[in-house]
Design a protein around this motif. Structure first.
Motif, short mmCIF file in Angstrom:
data_model
loop_
_atom_site.label_atom_id
_atom_site.label_comp_id
_atom_site.label_asym_id
_atom_site.label_seq_id
_atom_site.Cartn_x
_atom_site.Cartn_y
_atom_site.Cartn_z
N TRP A 138 0.83 -1.21 0.00
CA TRP A 138 0.00 0.00 0.00
C TRP A 138 0.86 1.25 0.00
CZ3 TRP A 138 -0.44 4.19 3.29
CH2 TRP A 138 -1.53 5.04 3.05
N GLY A 139 0.35 2.28 -0.70
CA GLY A 139 1.02 3.58 -0.70
C GLY A 139 0.96 4.22 -2.07
N GLY A 140 1.12 5.53 -2.08
CA GLY A 140 1.09 6.27 -3.33
C GLY A 140 2.38 7.01 -3.55
N ARG A 178 4.96 1.77 -0.35
CA ARG A 178 5.21 1.33 -1.73
C ARG A 178 6.35 2.12 -2.36
NH1 ARG A 178 1.04 1.19 -6.98
NH2 ARG A 178 2.71 0.89 -8.54
N PHE A 179 6.30 3.44 -2.25
CA PHE A 179 7.32 4.30 -2.86
C PHE A 179 8.26 4.79 -1.76
CE2 PHE A 179 3.68 4.43 -5.64
CZ PHE A 179 4.23 4.34 -6.91
N ILE A 180 9.53 4.40 -1.84
CA ILE A 180 10.50 4.70 -0.80
C ILE A 180 11.62 5.57 -1.36
CG2 ILE A 180 12.16 3.73 0.85
CD1 ILE A 180 9.22 3.26 1.52
N GLU A 181 11.88 6.70 -0.70
CA GLU A 181 12.99 7.57 -1.10
C GLU A 181 14.31 6.88 -0.79
OE1 GLU A 181 15.40 11.47 0.42
OE2 GLU A 181 13.33 11.19 1.12
N ILE A 182 15.21 6.84 -1.76
CA ILE A 182 16.51 6.21 -1.53
C ILE A 182 17.67 7.20 -1.61
CG2 ILE A 182 15.76 3.92 -2.28
CD1 ILE A 182 17.15 4.46 -4.99
N TRP A 183 17.47 8.38 -2.23
CA TRP A 183 18.60 9.30 -2.38
C TRP A 183 18.07 10.71 -2.58
CZ3 TRP A 183 23.19 8.03 -6.22
CH2 TRP A 183 24.35 8.67 -5.77
N ASN A 184 18.73 11.67 -1.93
CA ASN A 184 18.36 13.08 -2.07
C ASN A 184 19.58 13.85 -2.55
OD1 ASN A 184 17.05 15.53 -1.93
ND2 ASN A 184 17.33 15.76 0.28
N LEU A 185 19.40 14.60 -3.63
CA LEU A 185 20.47 15.42 -4.20
C LEU A 185 20.12 16.89 -4.00
CD1 LEU A 185 20.63 12.62 -5.68
CD2 LEU A 185 21.54 13.83 -7.65
N VAL A 186 20.95 17.61 -3.27
CA VAL A 186 20.70 19.02 -2.97
C VAL A 186 21.55 19.88 -3.90
CG1 VAL A 186 20.88 20.83 -1.23
CG2 VAL A 186 20.13 18.53 -0.57
N PHE A 187 20.89 20.86 -4.53
CA PHE A 187 21.58 21.80 -5.41
C PHE A 187 21.70 23.14 -4.68
CE2 PHE A 187 18.84 19.24 -8.46
CZ PHE A 187 19.82 18.28 -8.69
N MET A 188 22.84 23.38 -4.06
CA MET A 188 23.04 24.64 -3.35
C MET A 188 23.44 25.72 -4.35
SD MET A 188 24.81 23.98 0.33
CE MET A 188 25.44 22.33 0.25
N GLN A 189 22.46 26.58 -4.68
CA GLN A 189 22.74 27.58 -5.70
C GLN A 189 22.35 28.99 -5.29
OE1 GLN A 189 19.39 25.49 -8.28
NE2 GLN A 189 20.00 27.39 -9.30
N TYR A 190 21.75 29.14 -4.07
CA TYR A 190 21.34 30.47 -3.62
C TYR A 190 21.87 30.73 -2.22
CZ TYR A 190 18.00 29.83 -7.43
OH TYR A 190 17.43 29.57 -8.64
N GLU A 191 21.85 32.01 -1.83
CA GLU A 191 22.16 32.38 -0.45
C GLU A 191 21.17 33.45 -0.01
OE1 GLU A 191 25.86 33.78 2.43
OE2 GLU A 191 26.08 33.91 0.25
N THR A 192 20.53 33.21 1.13
CA THR A 192 19.58 34.17 1.69
C THR A 192 20.29 35.05 2.70
OG1 THR A 192 17.74 32.62 1.38
CG2 THR A 192 17.41 34.45 2.94
#
Length: 884
Positions: free
Chosen positions: A184-186, A197-211
């Protein structure tokens, strides 16, 4: 099937081939971020690199970072063991670019790794991007050939990473794996996204700004990449599961827990094994990185994790400490990559064992109180906060431990009531403190510090000086004068008296004025003010008078000798035991010294003798003890050791002593270099002599050495020599023969004890005229069943073998009574093991004795029980097995 160790290696090797520098995991205690309790992500050690504060000699990096999330914002403790993917400890695989490559390469690296190196089915993968990041969506279409329905655009902060309210930030893209419609899952962003059902396996961060602080957001001149992939999560996937606890590493730890507890790994109590396996990792790695259990800060969080695991071990029915027995399994699994585990293994085991011993002393009482309180409540009712607070206040149960215990019963705690009880206790403590002499006393010192400033210390260079009496304090209030017989606390503008600090006791001596004199018995420091505790012995002491101050020279000399010896002892321990040795407390008094240090096991007599020999060797060198004033950074760069309990300002005193062939300092020959504010001898020879009195445990993972120096050491050795002479006289032996004579007497004693034990066993088995135990025949099998007294459980195996030899063929059941508790052993001759298993027989017998299980081989098995009075029933149960 690739192991987690293989998967980690594949990840690191892949990125090294792609020009990345493999960087070791940083410690769990962050070196560069005081806002974090523990390192909780791979980018933590690179935070200053991303912000431009720090430069490295590489622009691409790859790591497998050890992480802990068990306190503060990132706290997964309550879920651990009950879900498939929550951990207190986990490894974060990551690749980083510091202004080198950006989105195109990062996405290509990721796709090639998961599909080619890891071999994941492309059709099972989908990605998310921030809805504003069409650039990333286009790269996914180009690199991976993903259709738009498999590139999900997210318009929330779930796909926008920020270091904080200000600073670097940017969109991110996540890779998901579809386990199939049978689960079960969407997909992410849907109403069913919390399913499995849908599992995150990797996160890619694009550091392109500065606040910026004013809210303006600018593009970074050198955009960077930060990625994070949980090793446990990708490992479960590659090993065909969506449960991290099914990975080879976690299964090995779970099996170790099952073996140590005797409880099946996959039975109804499997959640206990999962908690233990996870918490074993976090506690062991934290200890390896220098965190020890305590009642505050990181040590408190460590203790909470430990105690949660230990409670689950208790729920498995274990009677003795168990956690330390699992450390070798962890070291086998992870010590190859994280070598600090191997180095700290003894300390980890000792710390876990001592902590569990202490916790078990209070656990039963606390849980009984909890059960009693629940028995008075309606089914499903919430536990009152006052009760939870009583568990915390009386038995040391953190609130989350009580919540965890109740969770299995479907109950909750009134946390508001708990907080109210905590606040009430603090209010009472404040009220009691405000009405005490000590509290009033404390306020006086702050007032005096405000009025006169801190006391100037002159005692490094002299033991005699003059000072002006700024204030006299009695019963927490300032008084103008004190007369003969009064005890008073004296504040001076300057003093040669050392105030108790850093393990060194305060000085004593004599204070004289034109009007009187006082004997100074102790000196302490409060709010920067040196407080001289004194008794007026002549005339009167008056505020404002000038005073002649004389430190007790003999006492100060003895204290200095002990303090300097402590420095030599510290370095000798590091030389012989390892660089992990660090001071954890000390006492430098006039009559003795005490030194506490981090070490995971007791020292051997040989190690202790070697340390004592080295300290005396450097004493005999009689080299100068030098002191320098430096900045803390310069001192540490020089290799100076910071002493436990000391606080350092902008400048520190660096004390050096001893000359070694290879040592510390710029000349490479200084033996000991330490940051220290205490007083020391001028030459090492002034210490005179160093003698250890012994070594013992002080606290969890902390050992203690007590020793003497100078005249006290000489007197002690003379006393020991006199004792040896008395022993030699009693033995009618020469002194040199005392050890051999005592050893011979001990051997003779052991021989006699063995003879007595053999006679007891013969009597117990009916030796002599009775001719031995009765032999029955059950189902065509000879059977001997007997309850024995006067023998121990360890004797049963030998007695079983003797009876086997006498019977030739048959089954023997022997039960020993050990103070009301029972030990049972079963032997089956080899010709019958295909019909009867000793394990089956011993389990039946043990059940009657109040025991659980039992184990061994088909021909020999053993078990224990709580009630030896049930021996007859146990033998009958064994006979029943044969009669089947």
């Amino acid at each position: 099937m690739a192991s987690l160790n293989d998967i980690r290696s594949t990840f690191l090797d892949y990125f090294e081939r792609e020009g990345h520098t493999a960087v070791d995991s940083s410690p769990l205690v962050p070196r560069n971020d005081p806002t974090l309790m523990f390192t909780n992500a791979g980018m933590v050690q690179f935070k200053n690199v991303f912000t431009g504060v720090e430069k490295r000699d590489y622009s691409r990096a790859v790591t497998s970072q050890k992480c802990v999330r068990a306190g503060g914002k990132h706290n997964d403790l309550d879920n651990v063991g009950y879900t498939a993917r929550h951990h207190t400890f986990f490894e974060m695989l990551g690749n980083f670019s510091f202004g080198d490559y950006f989105k195109d390469d990062a996405i290509a690296f990721a796709w090639n790794l998961v599909t080619r190196e890891f071999g994941l089915n492309k059709d099972r993968l989908l990605v998310t991007v921030h809805e504003s990041d069409e650039e990333a969506a286009g790269i996914w279409r180009k690199v991976a050939g993903l259709s738009d329905d498999r590139i999900i655009r997210i318009n929330t902060d779930d796909n926008w990473w920020r270091m904080g309210d200000t600073g670097p930030n940017g969109p991110c893209t996540e890779i998901f794996y579809d386990h199939g419609d049978h689960i079960w899952g969407g997909p992410p962003g849907s109403a069913e996204e919390d399913g499995d059902r849908f599992i995150e396996i990797w996160n890619l961060v694009f550091m392109q700004y500065e606040t910026m602080a004013d809210g303006e957001t600018k593009s970074l001149p050198n955009p960077s990449i930060d990625t994070g992939m949980g090793l446990e999560r990708i490992g479960a996937l590659l090993q065909g599961s969506h449960d991290n606890y099914d990975t080879d590493l976690m299964r090995d730890l779970i099996e170790a827990s099952a073996q140590a507890s005797g409880v099946e790994a996959d039975g109804p109590q499997n959640v206990h094994h999962r908690v233990i396996a996870d918490h074993l990792r976090s506690t062991s790695f934290l200890i390896a990185d220098g965190v020890l259990p305590s009642n505050e800060g990181r040590g408190y969080v460590l203790r909470r994790i430990m105690r949660r695991a230990m409670r689950h071990a208790h729920l498995l029915g274990t009677k003795d400490p168990m956690m330390h027995k699992l450390v070798p399994a962890l070291v086998r699994q992870m010590g190859g990559h994280f070598t600090e585990l191997q180095q700290a293994q003894p300390m980890i085991e000792e710390t876990l064992k001592i902590e569990e011993q202490r916790f078990r002393q209070t656990l039963d009482r606390g849980l009984k109180l909890l059960d009693d309180e629940l028995g008075q409540l309606a089914d499903g009712a919430t536990l009152p906060g006052a009760t939870a607070f009583k568990l915390y206040d009386t038995y040391g149960f953190p609130l989350d431990l009580t919540q965890d215990a109740l969770r299995e019963k479907g109950r909750e705690v009134d946390t508001d009531g708990f907080d109210a009880a905590m606040a009430e206790q603090k209010a009472k403590a404040r009220s009691a403190w405000a009405g005490s002499g000590e509290a009033a006393d404390e306020s006086v010192w702050f007032d005096l510090a405000d009025a006169h400033g801190v006391t100037e210390f002159l005692g490094y260079d002299t033991e005699v000086a003059e000072g002006q009496i700024l204030a006299l304090v009695s019963d927490g209030a300032s008084v103008p004068a004190a007369k003969v017989g009064d005890t008073v606390q004296i504040v001076l503008n300057q003093t040669p008296y050392y105030a108790e600090s850093g393990g060194q006791v305060g000085d004593s001596g004599l204070l004289k004025t034109d009007r009187g004199a006082a004997r100074v018995t102790d000196t302490k420091k409060k709010a920067g003010v040196f407080v001289h505790f004194a008794e007026v012995t002549e005339g009167e002491i008056v505020t404002g008078d000038a005073a002649e101050l004389t430190v007790d020279h003999a006492r100060r000399s003895a204290i200095r000798a002990n303090h300097s010896a402590t420095h030599l002892l510290h370095e000798a321990l590091r030389e012989h035991l390892g660089e992990h040795v660090a001071q954890r407390g000390s006492l430098n008094a006039d009559d003795r010294l005490r030194f506490d240090f981090s070490h995971g096991k007791a020292m051997s007599l040989g190690e202790l003798a070697a340390v004592e020999r080295d300290v005396n060797a450097f004493i005999r060198q009689n080299t100068p003890v030098t002191t320098r004033i430096m900045t803390p950074d310069d001192a540490r760069a020089l290799g100076a050791q910071a002493l436990f309990g000391e606080k350092y300002g902008d400048e520190v005193r660096v004390v050096s002593m001893g000359q070694a062939d290879t040592g510390k300092g710029t000349d490479g020959s200084t033996y000991s270099i330490e940051l220290c504010g205490g007083t020391h001898v001028a030459q090492t020879g002034d210490i005179g002599l160093f003698v250890t009195l012994g070594e013992s445990a002080s606290a969890s993972g902390v050992r203690r050495i007590e020793a003497l120096t100078g005249e006290a050491a000489r007197a002690y050795l003379a006393e020991q020599d006199h004792m040896v002479a008395q022993i030699a006289n009693a033995l009618k032996a020469q002194r040199g023969d005392v050890v051999d004579r005592v050893s011979a007497l001990m051997d003779e004693r052991r021989k006699l004890q063995n003879e007595v034990a053999d006679l007891r066993k013969q009597l117990a088995m009916g030796g002599g005229a009775s001719g031995g135990p009765d032999v029955k025949e059950i189902n065509g099998i000879k059977f001997v069943g007997q309850a024995l007294s006067g023998v121990s459980g360890k004797d049963l195996r030998g007695l079983i073998d003797e009876q086997k030899a006498k019977l030739g063929s048959g089954v023997i059941v022997l039960i020993a009574d050990a103070g009301g508790k029972a030990a049972v052993a079963v032997g089956v001759t080899d010709d019958l093991t295909d019909r009867i298993s000793a394990v089956d027989v011993v389990k039946a017998a043990a059940a009657e004795l109040g025991g659980k299980g039992g184990g061994g081989r088909p021909d020999m098995a053993q078990a224990g029980g709580a009630d030896a009075s049930k021996a007859a029933e146990a033998i009958a149960a064994a006979e029943a097995v044969l009669a089947q």
